[in-house]
Scaffold this motif. Structure first.
Motif, PDB file in Angstrom:
ATOM      1  N   UNK A   1    -136.104  53.873 -97.174  1.00  0.00           N
ATOM      2  CA  UNK A   1    -136.559  55.351 -97.611  1.00  0.00           C
ATOM      3  C   UNK A   1    -136.137  55.304 -98.080  1.00  0.00           C
ATOM      4  N   UNK A   2    -134.442  54.422 -98.020  1.00  0.00           N
ATOM      5  CA  UNK A   2    -133.292  55.964 -98.932  1.00  0.00           C
ATOM      6  C   UNK A   2    -132.573  54.871 -99.450  1.00  0.00           C
ATOM      7  N   UNK A   3    -131.428  54.987-100.354  1.00  0.00           N
ATOM      8  CA  UNK A   3    -131.202  54.372-101.215  1.00  0.00           C
ATOM      9  C   UNK A   3    -130.137  53.924-100.889  1.00  0.00           C
ATOM     10  N   UNK A   4    -129.386  52.670-102.069  1.00  0.00           N
ATOM     11  CA  UNK A   4    -128.239  51.853-101.203  1.00  0.00           C
ATOM     12  C   UNK A   4    -127.701  50.873-101.885  1.00  0.00           C
ATOM     13  N   UNK A   5    -126.298  51.265-102.661  1.00  0.00           N
ATOM     14  CA  UNK A   5    -125.451  50.548-103.674  1.00  0.00           C
ATOM     15  C   UNK A   5    -124.746  49.682-103.099  1.00  0.00           C
ATOM     16  N   UNK A   6    -124.812  48.287-103.819  1.00  0.00           N
ATOM     17  CA  UNK A   6    -124.415  47.009-103.152  1.00  0.00           C
ATOM     18  C   UNK A   6    -122.774  46.752-104.811  1.00  0.00           C
ATOM     19  N   UNK A   7    -122.025  47.248-104.030  1.00  0.00           N
ATOM     20  CA  UNK A   7    -120.480  46.840-105.463  1.00  0.00           C
ATOM     21  C   UNK A   7    -120.476  45.378-105.242  1.00  0.00           C
ATOM     22  N   UNK A   8    -120.230  45.111-106.623  1.00  0.00           N
ATOM     23  CA  UNK A   8    -119.862  43.947-107.180  1.00  0.00           C
ATOM     24  C   UNK A   8    -118.560  43.920-108.350  1.00  0.00           C
ATOM     25  N   UNK A   9    -117.395  44.026-108.776  1.00  0.00           N
ATOM     26  CA  UNK A   9    -116.331  44.016-109.025  1.00  0.00           C
ATOM     27  C   UNK A   9    -115.506  42.713-109.919  1.00  0.00           C
ATOM     28  N   UNK A  10    -115.485  42.782-111.169  1.00  0.00           N
ATOM     29  CA  UNK A  10    -114.596  40.917-110.934  1.00  0.00           C
ATOM     30  C   UNK A  10    -113.495  41.527-111.697  1.00  0.00           C
ATOM     31  N   UNK A  11    -111.900  41.158-111.048  1.00  0.00           N
ATOM     32  CA  UNK A  11    -111.346  41.513-111.874  1.00  0.00           C
ATOM     33  C   UNK A  11    -110.824  40.498-112.400  1.00  0.00           C
ATOM     34  N   UNK A  12    -110.014  39.897-113.465  1.00  0.00           N
ATOM     35  CA  UNK A  12    -109.694  39.394-114.851  1.00  0.00           C
ATOM     36  C   UNK A  12    -108.500  39.319-114.868  1.00  0.00           C
ATOM     37  N   UNK A  13    -107.769  37.732-115.166  1.00  0.00           N
ATOM     38  CA  UNK A  13    -106.422  37.113-115.338  1.00  0.00           C
ATOM     39  C   UNK A  13    -105.801  37.280-116.713  1.00  0.00           C
ATOM     40  N   UNK A  14    -104.927  37.450-116.753  1.00  0.00           N
ATOM     41  CA  UNK A  14    -104.082  37.740-118.507  1.00  0.00           C
ATOM     42  C   UNK A  14    -103.569  36.741-118.380  1.00  0.00           C
ATOM     43  N   UNK A  15    -103.720  35.855-119.303  1.00  0.00           N
ATOM     44  CA  UNK A  15    -104.934  36.058-120.554  1.00  0.00           C
ATOM     45  C   UNK A  15    -106.502  36.341-119.794  1.00  0.00           C
ATOM     46  N   UNK A  16    -107.337  37.143-119.956  1.00  0.00           N
ATOM     47  CA  UNK A  16    -108.609  36.980-119.547  1.00  0.00           C
ATOM     48  C   UNK A  16    -109.870  35.583-120.092  1.00  0.00           C
ATOM     49  N   UNK A  17    -110.354  35.807-119.052  1.00  0.00           N
ATOM     50  CA  UNK A  17    -111.255  34.389-119.282  1.00  0.00           C
ATOM     51  C   UNK A  17    -112.809  35.364-119.879  1.00  0.00           C
ATOM     52  N   UNK A  18    -113.444  34.417-120.317  1.00  0.00           N
ATOM     53  CA  UNK A  18    -114.687  34.549-120.735  1.00  0.00           C
ATOM     54  C   UNK A  18    -115.697  34.724-119.731  1.00  0.00           C
ATOM     55  N   UNK A  19    -116.517  36.045-119.838  1.00  0.00           N
ATOM     56  CA  UNK A  19    -118.102  35.976-118.070  1.00  0.00           C
ATOM     57  C   UNK A  19    -118.812  35.984-119.862  1.00  0.00           C
ATOM     58  N   UNK A  20    -119.795  34.840-119.357  1.00  0.00           N
ATOM     59  CA  UNK A  20    -120.388  34.129-119.855  1.00  0.00           C
ATOM     60  C   UNK A  20    -121.731  34.929-119.297  1.00  0.00           C
ATOM     61  N   UNK A  21    -122.478  35.107-117.741  1.00  0.00           N
ATOM     62  CA  UNK A  21    -123.384  35.698-117.017  1.00  0.00           C
ATOM     63  C   UNK A  21    -122.280  35.748-116.060  1.00  0.00           C
ATOM     64  N   UNK A  22    -123.727  37.208-115.118  1.00  0.00           N
ATOM     65  CA  UNK A  22    -123.526  37.863-113.733  1.00  0.00           C
ATOM     66  C   UNK A  22    -124.603  37.626-113.256  1.00  0.00           C
ATOM     67  N   UNK A  23    -125.403  36.952-111.407  1.00  0.00           N
ATOM     68  CA  UNK A  23    -126.337  36.771-111.556  1.00  0.00           C
ATOM     69  C   UNK A  23    -126.270  37.482-109.817  1.00  0.00           C
ATOM     70  N   UNK A  24    -126.862  38.141-109.512  1.00  0.00           N
ATOM     71  CA  UNK A  24    -127.525  38.429-108.449  1.00  0.00           C
ATOM     72  C   UNK A  24    -128.373  37.787-107.591  1.00  0.00           C
ATOM     73  N   UNK A  25    -128.499  37.130-106.129  1.00  0.00           N
ATOM     74  CA  UNK A  25    -129.278  36.315-105.541  1.00  0.00           C
ATOM     75  C   UNK A  25    -129.559  37.368-104.238  1.00  0.00           C
ATOM     76  N   UNK A  26    -130.566  37.032-103.626  1.00  0.00           N
ATOM     77  CA  UNK A  26    -130.297  37.007-102.037  1.00  0.00           C
ATOM     78  C   UNK A  26    -130.873  36.035-101.172  1.00  0.00           C
TER      79      UNK A  26
END
Length: 526
Positions: free
Chosen positions: A35-60
């Protein structure tokens, strides 16, 4: 071999994950309550030169099976799949509004359910670096529902007494299981039971058993539930119904003739309260001067012998009937050991009962009990002293008589001739020569046992010729006398005579005996 392959695969995965500087950052574990609320953190650290992110998928990930939860595509937008659609959302507004920034794709679970417990994967698809991912383990806790209750609002103490369950404590649908303990002054036993539910929760139940009685009534019973370090307490008070506990008050053991204002009261401890009191007198009927009011007997007028007897009180409530008994005896006079009572002329027996009526008693007389006790103690001491003196006097008289008789008697036996020649009292150096003795000696007429002639032996002593003496019996007949070795001895023609100073009151030719009589020397020496 298998271990080497596994290690190589792990190193390769780490190289791919960290290759070219692209990293997916997540918490390793997260938890929350149903019944409570919870956060699932996900952070992407890119490189230099950066790459292109085409999609992000969450799976159980559950039991080796992956299930898509939410997808973010810069072109197609945000998609949350069923059954998470109503409860899962992306935290960052840029993601929700399909903006190009996908560095933070944290999701929020609201109204957390037990079925949400699993491992969750956050996967980034990049070009040209490929896929990058990480994983978090979500644990869902369930706060137990605690409840304590009495098995019955009213507990009846039955006879014969036996244990019964009086209260139940429950911690239902908890995850992880709870621990139940009891706190109470009542001696009892607790039972425990755990039930695992289909949704993964556990229900813990504990029953407390006691023997209901008068002592357990209004006692507090506390249940303590401990869940993940938190203590939850709940208490109840027992309501036990029991038969009356009866006792009769009022008789102090000092009911004497003509005493005024006496009464008996029937006290009963009962739950529910007593509704009926009944009085009776064993082996008879209640006295005529008795007035009954509720649970009390009032005796009108002075105390008489008619009040003596065994009084019985029956107390009844809704549970049962119990009885109290008291034996009442009547005395002639008040007992001083029972305390001081107000004495008046009417408190004592009248002359027609053969007892002298006391007059002119003070209303509150002084306590003479202590004075009488001191007088009694002094009398005991004086009496003991007088008795001791008398005992010493008697002992002195007896000792004087004993010594005087010892002085008067001979320490020898009737056969004086034996003592004269061999009794051990002779002086060192030998005995004087003894004159010859006639062959026939005259004997007194009253000594038939001794009218037998004896002969003088070569050893100087006499030995019987015609009879054998019983030594022990003869010794008992011997009167004893003392002889001083320094005294002179004289011999006549017949026997040996001792010279000593006689007592003044004894005639010279008489000798005293142990029984108090006297005989002549002629009879003694024969």
């Amino acid at each position: 071999m298998a271990r080497c392959v596994g290690l190589w695969a792990l190193l390769l995965a780490l190289h791919v994950q960290a290759g070219d500087g692209q990293v997916v950052q997540m918490d390793s574990v997260k938890s929350g309550f149903v019944g409570s609320q919870v956060e699932l953190r996900c952070v992407f650290v890119n490189s230099n030169p950066p790459v292109k992110v085409s999609q992000v998928t969450w799976q159980k990930l559950l039991n080796g099976t992956k299930q898509n939860v939410a997808i973010v595509n810069p072109v197609l937008g945000v998609s949350v799949l069923s059954p998470f659609r109503e409860r899962v959302s992306f935290k960052q507004a840029t993601v929700r509004h399909q903006m190009s920034s996908l560095e933070d794709t944290t999701i929020v679970f609201s109204n957390l359910q037990l079925s949400d417990e699993a491992a969750y994967i956050c996967e980034y698809t990049t070009f040209p670096a490929g896929n990058r991912e990480n994983m978090v383990n979500l644990t869902v806790y369930a706060q137990p529902q605690t409840r304590m209750s009495l098995t019955s609002t009213t507990i009846v103490a039955k006879t014969p007494r036996r244990k019964m369950t009086v209260a139940t404590c429950m911690a239902a649908n908890g995850k992880p299981p709870s621990v139940i303990k009891w706190e109470t002054r009542i001696k009892g036993d607790a039972t425990y039971q755990e039930t695992r539910n289909q949704n993964g929760t556990v229900t813990v139940r504990s029953n407390y058993q006691v023997t209901p009685s008068r002592e357990t009534h209004k006692q507090k019973l506390t249940c303590i539930v401990t869940y993940r370090g938190e203590r939850i307490t709940e208490s109840v008070v027992l309501n036990v119904q029991y038969e009356p506990e009866v006792k009769i008050e009022g008789f102090d053991g000092n009911w004497y003739l003509n005493r005024q204002t006496v009464q008996l009261t029937c006290r009963a401890d009962a739950n529910p309260p007593v509704t009926i009191y009944q009085w009776k007198l064993l082996n008879g009927s209640l006295p005529s001067n008795v007035e009954i009011k509720n649970n009390t007997l009032f005796f009108k007028g002075p105390v008489t012998y008619d009040l003596a007897g065994t009084y019985v009180c029956d107390a009844t409530n809704a549970i049962g009937t119990r009885t109290g008994v008291v034996d009442v005896n009547i005395t002639d006079f008040p007992s001083p050991d029972r305390g001081n009572f107000q004495r008046t002329r009417s408190d004592f027996p009248s002359p027609d009962r053969g007892i002298v009526q006391s007059t002119d008693f003070p209303t509150n007389p002084p306590n003479n009990h202590g004075i009488q006790q001191e007088q009694h103690s002094a009398g005991v001491v004086i009496g003991g002293a007088v008795g001791g003196v008398a005992l010493l006097g008697v002992a002195a008289v007896l000792l004087f008589i004993f010594l005087r008789r010892r002085q008067r008697t001979f320490k020898g036996d009737y056969n004086t001739k034996k003592h004269a020649f061999g009794n051990g009292y002779s002086k060192a150096g030998g005995l004087p020569a003894h004159p010859s003795k006639p062959k026939n000696l005259p004997y007194p007429d009253d000594s038939d046992d001794e009218k037998k002639p004896t002969q003088i032996g070569s050893t100087g002593g006499f030995e019987p010729s015609d009879r054998n003496f019983d030594t022990e019996s003869e010794d008992l007949k011997r009167p004893y006398f003392t002889v001083d070795e320094g005294e002179s001895r004289e011999y006549d023609e017949r026997t040996l005579g001792f010279q000593y100073d006689p007592e003044p009151e004894i005639v010279d030719d008489m000798i005293s005996q142990t029984d108090g009589s006297v005989i002549s020397k002629k009879e003694w020496y024969v």
